[in-house]
Design a protein around this motif. Sequence first.
Motif, PDB file in Angstrom:
ATOM      1  N   MET A 163     117.902  50.122  74.388  1.00  9.93           N
ATOM      2  CA  MET A 163     116.585  50.488  74.891  1.00  9.93           C
ATOM      3  C   MET A 163     115.526  49.643  74.193  1.00  9.93           C
ATOM      4  O   MET A 163     115.545  49.524  72.963  1.00  9.93           O
ATOM      5  CB  MET A 163     116.322  51.976  74.645  1.00  9.93           C
ATOM      6  CG  MET A 163     115.053  52.489  75.292  1.00  9.93           C
ATOM      7  SD  MET A 163     114.762  54.246  74.938  1.00  9.93           S
ATOM      8  CE  MET A 163     116.220  54.983  75.669  1.00  9.93           C
ATOM      9  N   TYR A 164     114.632  49.075  74.967  1.00 13.93           N
ATOM     10  CA  TYR A 164     113.657  48.150  74.388  1.00 13.93           C
ATOM     11  C   TYR A 164     112.416  48.100  75.257  1.00 13.93           C
ATOM     12  O   TYR A 164     112.502  48.154  76.492  1.00 13.93           O
ATOM     13  CB  TYR A 164     114.282  46.760  74.275  1.00 13.93           C
ATOM     14  CG  TYR A 164     113.362  45.685  73.741  1.00 13.93           C
ATOM     15  CD1 TYR A 164     112.639  45.859  72.568  1.00 13.93           C
ATOM     16  CD2 TYR A 164     113.220  44.484  74.423  1.00 13.93           C
ATOM     17  CE1 TYR A 164     111.806  44.853  72.097  1.00 13.93           C
ATOM     18  CE2 TYR A 164     112.399  43.473  73.946  1.00 13.93           C
ATOM     19  CZ  TYR A 164     111.690  43.666  72.782  1.00 13.93           C
ATOM     20  OH  TYR A 164     110.867  42.676  72.313  1.00 13.93           O
ATOM     21  N   GLU A 165     111.258  48.005  74.612  1.00 10.35           N
ATOM     22  CA  GLU A 165     109.980  47.859  75.305  1.00 10.35           C
ATOM     23  C   GLU A 165     109.336  46.531  74.910  1.00 10.35           C
ATOM     24  O   GLU A 165     109.330  46.154  73.730  1.00 10.35           O
ATOM     25  CB  GLU A 165     109.016  48.993  74.955  1.00 10.35           C
ATOM     26  CG  GLU A 165     107.654  48.832  75.634  1.00 10.35           C
ATOM     27  CD  GLU A 165     106.622  49.844  75.164  1.00 10.35           C
ATOM     28  OE1 GLU A 165     105.786  50.254  75.985  1.00 10.35           O
ATOM     29  OE2 GLU A 165     106.651  50.201  73.981  1.00 10.35           O
ATOM     30  N   LYS A 166     108.790  45.814  75.884  1.00  8.80           N
ATOM     31  CA  LYS A 166     108.057  44.579  75.650  1.00  8.80           C
ATOM     32  C   LYS A 166     106.705  44.677  76.335  1.00  8.80           C
ATOM     33  O   LYS A 166     106.590  45.281  77.400  1.00  8.80           O
ATOM     34  CB  LYS A 166     108.840  43.384  76.217  1.00  8.80           C
ATOM     35  CG  LYS A 166     108.303  42.019  75.787  1.00  8.80           C
ATOM     36  CD  LYS A 166     108.620  41.736  74.335  1.00  8.80           C
ATOM     37  CE  LYS A 166     108.153  40.332  73.929  1.00  8.80           C
ATOM     38  NZ  LYS A 166     108.256  40.123  72.480  1.00  8.80           N
ATOM     39  N   VAL A 167     105.677  44.102  75.710  1.00  8.54           N
ATOM     40  CA  VAL A 167     104.368  44.039  76.351  1.00  8.54           C
ATOM     41  C   VAL A 167     103.956  42.581  76.479  1.00  8.54           C
ATOM     42  O   VAL A 167     104.417  41.716  75.740  1.00  8.54           O
ATOM     43  CB  VAL A 167     103.285  44.828  75.575  1.00  8.54           C
ATOM     44  CG1 VAL A 167     103.660  46.293  75.468  1.00  8.54           C
ATOM     45  CG2 VAL A 167     103.038  44.221  74.199  1.00  8.54           C
ATOM     46  N   SER A 168     103.059  42.317  77.420  1.00  5.14           N
ATOM     47  CA  SER A 168     102.598  40.949  77.630  1.00  5.14           C
ATOM     48  C   SER A 168     101.550  40.571  76.590  1.00  5.14           C
ATOM     49  O   SER A 168     100.971  41.422  75.913  1.00  5.14           O
ATOM     50  CB  SER A 168     102.008  40.789  79.036  1.00  5.14           C
ATOM     51  OG  SER A 168     100.674  41.277  79.080  1.00  5.14           O
ATOM     52  N   MET A 169     101.266  39.283  76.499  1.00 10.12           N
ATOM     53  CA  MET A 169     100.307  38.798  75.514  1.00 10.12           C
ATOM     54  C   MET A 169      98.864  39.119  75.891  1.00 10.12           C
ATOM     55  O   MET A 169      97.957  38.854  75.101  1.00 10.12           O
ATOM     56  CB  MET A 169     100.465  37.293  75.287  1.00 10.12           C
ATOM     57  CG  MET A 169     100.325  36.449  76.509  1.00 10.12           C
ATOM     58  SD  MET A 169     100.652  34.699  76.190  1.00 10.12           S
ATOM     59  CE  MET A 169      99.038  34.153  75.695  1.00 10.12           C
ATOM     60  N   SER A 170      98.644  39.719  77.074  1.00 11.97           N
ATOM     61  CA  SER A 170      97.305  40.185  77.439  1.00 11.97           C
ATOM     62  C   SER A 170      97.160  41.693  77.286  1.00 11.97           C
ATOM     63  O   SER A 170      96.120  42.253  77.657  1.00 11.97           O
ATOM     64  CB  SER A 170      96.975  39.777  78.881  1.00 11.97           C
ATOM     65  OG  SER A 170      96.693  38.404  78.963  1.00 11.97           O
ATOM     66  N   HIS A 171      98.179  42.358  76.766  1.00 12.47           N
ATOM     67  CA  HIS A 171      98.021  43.766  76.394  1.00 12.47           C
ATOM     68  C   HIS A 171      96.958  43.845  75.299  1.00 12.47           C
ATOM     69  O   HIS A 171      96.907  42.985  74.417  1.00 12.47           O
ATOM     70  CB  HIS A 171      99.354  44.318  75.881  1.00 12.47           C
ATOM     71  CG  HIS A 171      99.322  45.783  75.603  1.00 12.47           C
ATOM     72  ND1 HIS A 171      98.728  46.309  74.471  1.00 12.47           N
ATOM     73  CD2 HIS A 171      99.809  46.831  76.298  1.00 12.47           C
ATOM     74  CE1 HIS A 171      98.853  47.615  74.484  1.00 12.47           C
ATOM     75  NE2 HIS A 171      99.498  47.963  75.580  1.00 12.47           N
ATOM     76  N   PRO A 172      96.056  44.825  75.317  1.00 16.40           N
ATOM     77  CA  PRO A 172      94.967  44.883  74.328  1.00 16.40           C
ATOM     78  C   PRO A 172      95.430  44.785  72.875  1.00 16.40           C
ATOM     79  O   PRO A 172      94.764  44.139  72.058  1.00 16.40           O
ATOM     80  CB  PRO A 172      94.306  46.233  74.623  1.00 16.40           C
ATOM     81  CG  PRO A 172      94.510  46.411  76.088  1.00 16.40           C
ATOM     82  CD  PRO A 172      95.889  45.856  76.365  1.00 16.40           C
ATOM     83  N   ARG A 225     100.014  46.977  66.234  1.00 12.24           N
ATOM     84  CA  ARG A 225     100.340  48.267  66.836  1.00 12.24           C
ATOM     85  C   ARG A 225     101.516  48.174  67.817  1.00 12.24           C
ATOM     86  O   ARG A 225     101.993  49.194  68.305  1.00 12.24           O
ATOM     87  CB  ARG A 225      99.112  48.854  67.544  1.00 12.24           C
ATOM     88  CG  ARG A 225      99.235  50.339  67.822  1.00 12.24           C
ATOM     89  CD  ARG A 225      97.901  51.018  67.999  1.00 12.24           C
ATOM     90  NE  ARG A 225      97.160  50.539  69.154  1.00 12.24           N
ATOM     91  CZ  ARG A 225      95.963  51.032  69.515  1.00 12.24           C
ATOM     92  NH1 ARG A 225      95.394  51.988  68.787  1.00 12.24           N
ATOM     93  NH2 ARG A 225      95.340  50.557  70.563  1.00 12.24           N
ATOM     94  N   LYS A 226     101.968  46.966  68.118  1.00 12.82           N
ATOM     95  CA  LYS A 226     103.088  46.804  69.042  1.00 12.82           C
ATOM     96  C   LYS A 226     104.256  46.095  68.345  1.00 12.82           C
ATOM     97  O   LYS A 226     104.877  45.194  68.899  1.00 12.82           O
ATOM     98  CB  LYS A 226     102.639  46.021  70.273  1.00 12.82           C
ATOM     99  CG  LYS A 226     101.878  46.863  71.285  1.00 12.82           C
ATOM    100  CD  LYS A 226     102.781  47.922  71.910  1.00 12.82           C
ATOM    101  CE  LYS A 226     102.036  48.795  72.914  1.00 12.82           C
ATOM    102  NZ  LYS A 226     101.151  49.764  72.250  1.00 12.82           N
ATOM    103  N   LEU A 227     104.584  46.541  67.135  1.00 10.66           N
ATOM    104  CA  LEU A 227     105.662  45.906  66.391  1.00 10.66           C
ATOM    105  C   LEU A 227     107.024  46.148  67.033  1.00 10.66           C
ATOM    106  O   LEU A 227     107.942  45.346  66.881  1.00 10.66           O
ATOM    107  CB  LEU A 227     105.666  46.381  64.937  1.00 10.66           C
ATOM    108  CG  LEU A 227     104.472  45.921  64.093  1.00 10.66           C
ATOM    109  CD1 LEU A 227     104.602  46.421  62.665  1.00 10.66           C
ATOM    110  CD2 LEU A 227     104.339  44.409  64.122  1.00 10.66           C
ATOM    111  N   GLY A 228     107.181  47.242  67.774  1.00  7.28           N
ATOM    112  CA  GLY A 228     108.429  47.463  68.485  1.00  7.28           C
ATOM    113  C   GLY A 228     108.669  46.369  69.512  1.00  7.28           C
ATOM    114  O   GLY A 228     109.797  45.916  69.706  1.00  7.28           O
ATOM    115  N   SER A 229     107.609  45.922  70.168  1.00 10.45           N
ATOM    116  CA  SER A 229     107.703  44.822  71.120  1.00 10.45           C
ATOM    117  C   SER A 229     108.000  43.506  70.416  1.00 10.45           C
ATOM    118  O   SER A 229     108.782  42.684  70.911  1.00 10.45           O
ATOM    119  CB  SER A 229     106.384  44.695  71.901  1.00 10.45           C
ATOM    120  OG  SER A 229     106.345  43.531  72.685  1.00 10.45           O
TER     121      SER A 229
END
Length: 268
Positions: free
Chosen positions: A1-10, A183-187
């Motif tokens: 299980m993994y979550e990724k966010v884009s580089m335009s996420h705040p 705040r998005k170290l999981g990503s």
Amino acid sequence: MYEKVSMSHPDKVADRIAGALVDLAYKKSENPKIAVEVLIGHGVCNVIVESSVLIIDPEVREIVKRITGYNMKLFLINVDQDIHLAANQSGKVRCGDNGIFKGVPVTMEEKYLAGIARGIYADYPTDGKYIVDYDAEKHTGRLIICQSHAKTSDLKEMFPHAEVNPLGDWTGGLDVDSGATNRKLGSDMAQSVTGGGLFGKDLSKADVSVNIYAFLKAQETGKPVELCCAIGDETVDGKPYSEIVDIAKAYIERLGGFEKFAEWGLVR
């Protein structure tokens, strides 16, 4: 299980601004000491810089405008690095912080989702969030794609088996959300998440250099790596701390700098 966010996420925008300020510090000094925190959103950008070099208001404004595209209201606090911490680094390259650190080999699941995130971003350079939850034994799982400023129907054609924008088309970004550094170290780190943040700090900080070193060692050996250090340590994992810093520096330079590092983190 993994979550990724884009580089335009705040949150990633905040990381990128912090990274750009560290890049700026390295242009002003060969070995600067700097720690940056950014909180941004809704037309306001708050920046705290603790550094051995002076970062001035116009420089920060230019970086914020370039990365966000907005003329934001800027609140900048710029203070000198603590003299006692500065003395710790005097004369030798010593560990700049306490910490525990973990490196874990990146899984195929994580590589798969990181590739999807970067591919979608090439077409839609906006706020995006993606999740994969795949059971390799049962060959079942979920792929969840939430992409702002994109037609759900178009994305559904690209990924027919995914759950796309479950609530329909949406608008994300800094107009409707806020972002903060680290705040998005999981990503950014996947299963290698530890207590220390990767972004907005110079290479003397263990949060940066030891995290990168542990991650790279895990990829090389194929085994998990766990390390700890205390501020002032001259060796980590049996190596001179200066060597750990050099390894991290070479990695950052290959990516193109701290801002480029912040765009996608360690799991790229």
